[in-house]
Design a protein around this motif. Structure first.
Motif, PDB file in Angstrom:
ATOM      1  N   LEU A 167       0.820  -1.203   0.000  1.00 31.79           N
ATOM      2  CA  LEU A 167       0.000   0.000   0.000  1.00 31.79           C
ATOM      3  C   LEU A 167       0.859   1.261   0.000  1.00 31.79           C
ATOM      4  O   LEU A 167       0.581   2.217  -0.736  1.00 31.79           O
ATOM      5  CB  LEU A 167      -0.933   0.008   1.213  1.00 31.79           C
ATOM      6  CG  LEU A 167      -2.028  -1.068   1.250  1.00 31.79           C
ATOM      7  CD1 LEU A 167      -2.850  -0.939   2.525  1.00 31.79           C
ATOM      8  CD2 LEU A 167      -2.930  -0.980   0.034  1.00 31.79           C
ATOM      9  N   ASN A 168       1.894   1.272   0.820  1.00 32.40           N
ATOM     10  CA  ASN A 168       2.723   2.465   0.918  1.00 32.40           C
ATOM     11  C   ASN A 168       3.420   2.796  -0.398  1.00 32.40           C
ATOM     12  O   ASN A 168       3.611   3.965  -0.736  1.00 32.40           O
ATOM     13  CB  ASN A 168       3.772   2.290   2.020  1.00 32.40           C
ATOM     14  CG  ASN A 168       3.154   2.299   3.403  1.00 32.40           C
ATOM     15  OD1 ASN A 168       2.067   2.845   3.602  1.00 32.40           O
ATOM     16  ND2 ASN A 168       3.829   1.683   4.362  1.00 32.40           N
ATOM     17  N   GLU A 169       3.791   1.771  -1.168  1.00 32.54           N
ATOM     18  CA  GLU A 169       4.506   2.029  -2.403  1.00 32.54           C
ATOM     19  C   GLU A 169       3.587   2.210  -3.606  1.00 32.54           C
ATOM     20  O   GLU A 169       3.880   3.027  -4.487  1.00 32.54           O
ATOM     21  CB  GLU A 169       5.490   0.901  -2.710  1.00 32.54           C
ATOM     22  CG  GLU A 169       6.295   1.174  -3.977  1.00 32.54           C
ATOM     23  CD  GLU A 169       7.307   0.095  -4.302  1.00 32.54           C
ATOM     24  OE1 GLU A 169       7.849   0.141  -5.423  1.00 32.54           O
ATOM     25  OE2 GLU A 169       7.543  -0.778  -3.468  1.00 32.54           O
ATOM     26  N   TRP A 170       2.463   1.467  -3.663  1.00 33.91           N
ATOM     27  CA  TRP A 170       1.716   1.374  -4.908  1.00 33.91           C
ATOM     28  C   TRP A 170       0.292   1.905  -4.877  1.00 33.91           C
ATOM     29  O   TRP A 170      -0.301   2.128  -5.936  1.00 33.91           O
ATOM     30  CB  TRP A 170       1.653  -0.096  -5.361  1.00 33.91           C
ATOM     31  CG  TRP A 170       2.949  -0.621  -5.876  1.00 33.91           C
ATOM     32  CD1 TRP A 170       3.903  -1.283  -5.165  1.00 33.91           C
ATOM     33  CD2 TRP A 170       3.451  -0.528  -7.208  1.00 33.91           C
ATOM     34  NE1 TRP A 170       4.960  -1.624  -5.964  1.00 33.91           N
ATOM     35  CE2 TRP A 170       4.710  -1.172  -7.243  1.00 33.91           C
ATOM     36  CE3 TRP A 170       2.952   0.015  -8.384  1.00 33.91           C
ATOM     37  CZ2 TRP A 170       5.482  -1.277  -8.399  1.00 33.91           C
ATOM     38  CZ3 TRP A 170       3.711  -0.081  -9.549  1.00 33.91           C
ATOM     39  CH2 TRP A 170       4.962  -0.721  -9.537  1.00 33.91           C
ATOM     40  N   TYR A 171      -0.306   2.108  -3.719  1.00 36.46           N
ATOM     41  CA  TYR A 171      -1.728   2.442  -3.661  1.00 36.46           C
ATOM     42  C   TYR A 171      -2.016   3.713  -4.448  1.00 36.46           C
ATOM     43  O   TYR A 171      -1.302   4.710  -4.350  1.00 36.46           O
ATOM     44  CB  TYR A 171      -2.184   2.591  -2.212  1.00 36.46           C
ATOM     45  CG  TYR A 171      -3.689   2.614  -2.054  1.00 36.46           C
ATOM     46  CD1 TYR A 171      -4.453   1.506  -2.384  1.00 36.46           C
ATOM     47  CD2 TYR A 171      -4.346   3.756  -1.578  1.00 36.46           C
ATOM     48  CE1 TYR A 171      -5.837   1.514  -2.257  1.00 36.46           C
ATOM     49  CE2 TYR A 171      -5.730   3.780  -1.438  1.00 36.46           C
ATOM     50  CZ  TYR A 171      -6.464   2.650  -1.778  1.00 36.46           C
ATOM     51  OH  TYR A 171      -7.838   2.667  -1.649  1.00 36.46           O
ATOM     52  N   LEU A 172      -3.068   3.678  -5.261  1.00 33.33           N
ATOM     53  CA  LEU A 172      -3.374   4.765  -6.188  1.00 33.33           C
ATOM     54  C   LEU A 172      -3.669   6.080  -5.482  1.00 33.33           C
ATOM     55  O   LEU A 172      -3.369   7.154  -6.006  1.00 33.33           O
ATOM     56  CB  LEU A 172      -4.578   4.370  -7.064  1.00 33.33           C
ATOM     57  CG  LEU A 172      -5.072   5.394  -8.079  1.00 33.33           C
ATOM     58  CD1 LEU A 172      -3.974   5.727  -9.095  1.00 33.33           C
ATOM     59  CD2 LEU A 172      -6.325   4.892  -8.791  1.00 33.33           C
ATOM     60  N   PHE A 173      -4.247   6.006  -4.297  1.00 37.34           N
ATOM     61  CA  PHE A 173      -4.643   7.214  -3.565  1.00 37.34           C
ATOM     62  C   PHE A 173      -3.868   7.312  -2.247  1.00 37.34           C
ATOM     63  O   PHE A 173      -4.447   7.106  -1.162  1.00 37.34           O
ATOM     64  CB  PHE A 173      -6.156   7.182  -3.281  1.00 37.34           C
ATOM     65  CG  PHE A 173      -7.011   6.908  -4.486  1.00 37.34           C
ATOM     66  CD1 PHE A 173      -7.138   7.848  -5.494  1.00 37.34           C
ATOM     67  CD2 PHE A 173      -7.701   5.708  -4.604  1.00 37.34           C
ATOM     68  CE1 PHE A 173      -7.942   7.597  -6.603  1.00 37.34           C
ATOM     69  CE2 PHE A 173      -8.513   5.450  -5.701  1.00 37.34           C
ATOM     70  CZ  PHE A 173      -8.630   6.395  -6.709  1.00 37.34           C
ATOM     71  N   PRO A 174      -2.584   7.611  -2.284  1.00 35.62           N
ATOM     72  CA  PRO A 174      -1.784   7.610  -1.052  1.00 35.62           C
ATOM     73  C   PRO A 174      -2.302   8.579   0.009  1.00 35.62           C
ATOM     74  O   PRO A 174      -2.165   8.310   1.213  1.00 35.62           O
ATOM     75  CB  PRO A 174      -0.378   8.001  -1.534  1.00 35.62           C
ATOM     76  CG  PRO A 174      -0.577   8.617  -2.881  1.00 35.62           C
ATOM     77  CD  PRO A 174      -1.770   7.955  -3.466  1.00 35.62           C
ATOM     78  N   SER A 175      -2.915   9.678  -0.411  1.00 37.83           N
ATOM     79  CA  SER A 175      -3.430  10.635   0.559  1.00 37.83           C
ATOM     80  C   SER A 175      -4.698  10.137   1.241  1.00 37.83           C
ATOM     81  O   SER A 175      -5.153  10.735   2.227  1.00 37.83           O
ATOM     82  CB  SER A 175      -3.712  11.984  -0.117  1.00 37.83           C
ATOM     83  OG  SER A 175      -4.752  11.865  -1.069  1.00 37.83           O
TER      84      SER A 175
END
Length: 482
Positions: free
Chosen positions: A62-70
């Motif tokens: 999630l930290n590297e790839w998730y589309l909506f990091p915010s």
């Protein structure tokens, strides 16, 4: 939409020593390798198969790839969770609250997902179920021809009235629903394992009542029914092509689609009804092939765009129409949709908008799910764990792809229509097919409400797909499957 690890169908995926990143745009899964361009390294699973290590791996993904990091909750404590799925749900809760990730990020089995993609492998009765929320009734909306339910006499429109493990302990479905809701019915149907038997009393569409012991078995999910997957409808002397694609998740969908378009070509088809009413999505690669089959004369033009988060923008890509021998350039298309139409189904519809005149494309039925995003698959091989994380959004050639509340209002035309389960799929008199034919002939219709507050949407809400809170691999792609 899914992009799969090392499977030619799914989408863009990349493989590290211990991780397969499957790109799936619109629903399904698969196995493939992570993109190899810039944007950082690939999360690598470490340690044993403890829940703590699996959660740590999911966190890295999630930290590297998730589309909506915010829209990730960074205050979630890994130590507070004893399941990977519960942790994923907590991390993506802000995105879910904004309808950006409606259960699209999940943990699944590598082996089960690959089996589904490669051969459509599933175990069960091979029936798809919905329930009447007002009158506590249970109905089939589809049956797979090679599975135990259909062979026992069940088909579209069949009502299951009682379920038991023997004739002596049959319970009325109405009582089961009244006392425990849909989950109680799911429990009564038993686990999705071959060999599990249930005695069921059911009423066929013609009123015939049958009581039979039905045993779950392994069967292959057929993407196009041999009965109604591809048909020619004679509408006042005009040949209209009817295509009913059940799912994009099975690799065998590609040759079946080509056969269907060969049928349409042979019969001089110029207008199409494409029935996605129960299609939950699947592999981006299958959607791309379908686009090619709709793209005669458009080879080299832009079909769709895949857009990742800013830190992974070097992995953005574009897909162009490619040559298909059986390709058509239809003048009009009516897409039949419901709330079960998602992901790859929506990708195909959205990608066709720039290539058809405004009065020549419509959705018919009710609003779609609203999933313009797709997942890569990240594998922790030693644990048979695949993390399907939302990692990309798809846009059409007009740079449009923000239909998180469904395609009503995005597609130039929409026509309300009921899903009449008393009529066979593909029958010209079935409510949605009849409305689609009317649109193709230039008729007017009542628009589908994007909010779902119109009278038709309220009536259809009486019947809901029977879907478990934690669906198995096949149920994620084939809503209502048992």
């Amino acid at each position: 939409m899914l992009k799969t690890p090392n499977l030619p169908l799914a989408g863009r995926t990349a493989l590290s020593a211990m991780l397969a990143i499957a790109l799936a745009a619109c629903g399904g899964g698969g196995s493939s390798t992570p993109p190899t361009g810039g944007g950082g390294g690939t999360p690598t699973p470490t340690g044993t198969c403890s829940i703590a290590n699996q959660i740590a791996f999911a966190d890295d993904v999630l930290n590297e790839w998730y589309l909506f990091p915010s829209l990730l909750d960074n205050n979630v404590n890994q130590a507070s969770f004893n399941s990977v799925q519960a942790y994923l749900d907590a991390r993506v809760a802000p995105a879910r609250a904004q309808s950006r990730d409606k259960g699209f990020t999940f943990a699944t089995s590598i082996a089960e997902e690959n089996a589904l993609i490669n051969s459509g492998s599933s175990a069960g009765f091979g029936i798809r179920l919905s329930f009447d929320t007002v009158n506590n009734r249970l109905f089939l909306f589809e049956a797979f021809e090679n599975a135990p339910g259909f062979q026992a006499g069940m088909d579209r429109g069949t009502e299951i009235t009682a379920i038991g493990t023997s004739s002596a302990n049959l319970q009325n479905v109405s009582a089961i629903l009244a006392s425990g809701g849909p989950q109680a019915v799911i429990d009564a149907l038993g686990p999705s394992n071959a060999g599990v038997s249930r005695v069921m009393r059911f009423t066929q569409v013609d009123g015939t009542v049958v009581e039979a012991t039905v045993t779950k078995a392994d069967f292959a999910l057929d993407p196009l029914s041999d009965r109604y997957g591809a048909l020619i409808i004679n509408d006042g002397g005009k040949n209209v092509g009817y295509l009913n694609l059940r799912t994009f998740i099975v690799a065998d969908a590609v040759p079946q689609l080509r056969d269907a378009f060969q049928l349409f070509n042979t019969n001089g088809v110029d207008e199409l009804i494409i029935d996605f009413r129960y299609n939950g999505g699947g592999l981006v690669s299958v959607a791309e092939t379908m686009g090619d089959l709709l793209g005669e004369g458009r080879v080299g033009q832009l079909w769709s765009q895949t857009v990742l988060r800013e830190s992974k923008s070097s992995e953005n890509s574009s897909e162009f129409f490619e040559n298909e021998v059986q390709a058509l350039q239809p003048s009009k298309i009516a897409f039949i949709t419901t709330g079960n139409s998602a992901s790859a189904s929506e990708l195909v519809i959205n990608s066709m908008i720039p290539y058809l005149a405004a009065d020549s494309i419509a959705i018919v039925g009710s609003n779609t799910s609203g999933k313009p995003v797709g997942q890569f698959g990240f594998d922790f091989d030693a644990c048979d764990l695949r993390i399907r994380a939302v990692t990309f959004q798809t846009l059409n050639a007009n740079d449009n792809g923000d239909y998180f509340t469904g395609l009503a209002g995005t597609v130039p035309n929409s026509c309300q229509a009921n899903d009449d389960i008393t009529m066979a799929l593909g029958d010209a008199n079935e409510a949605s097919v009849a409305t689609a034919l009317d649109f193709l002939s230039g008729g007017s219709c009542t628009a589908i409400s994007k909010s779902g507050s119109d009278g038709l949407a309220q009536r259809e809400a009486v019947r809901e797909t029977l879907q478990p809170e934690e669906p198995n691999v096949a149920q994620r792609e084939i809503p209502g499957l048992y």
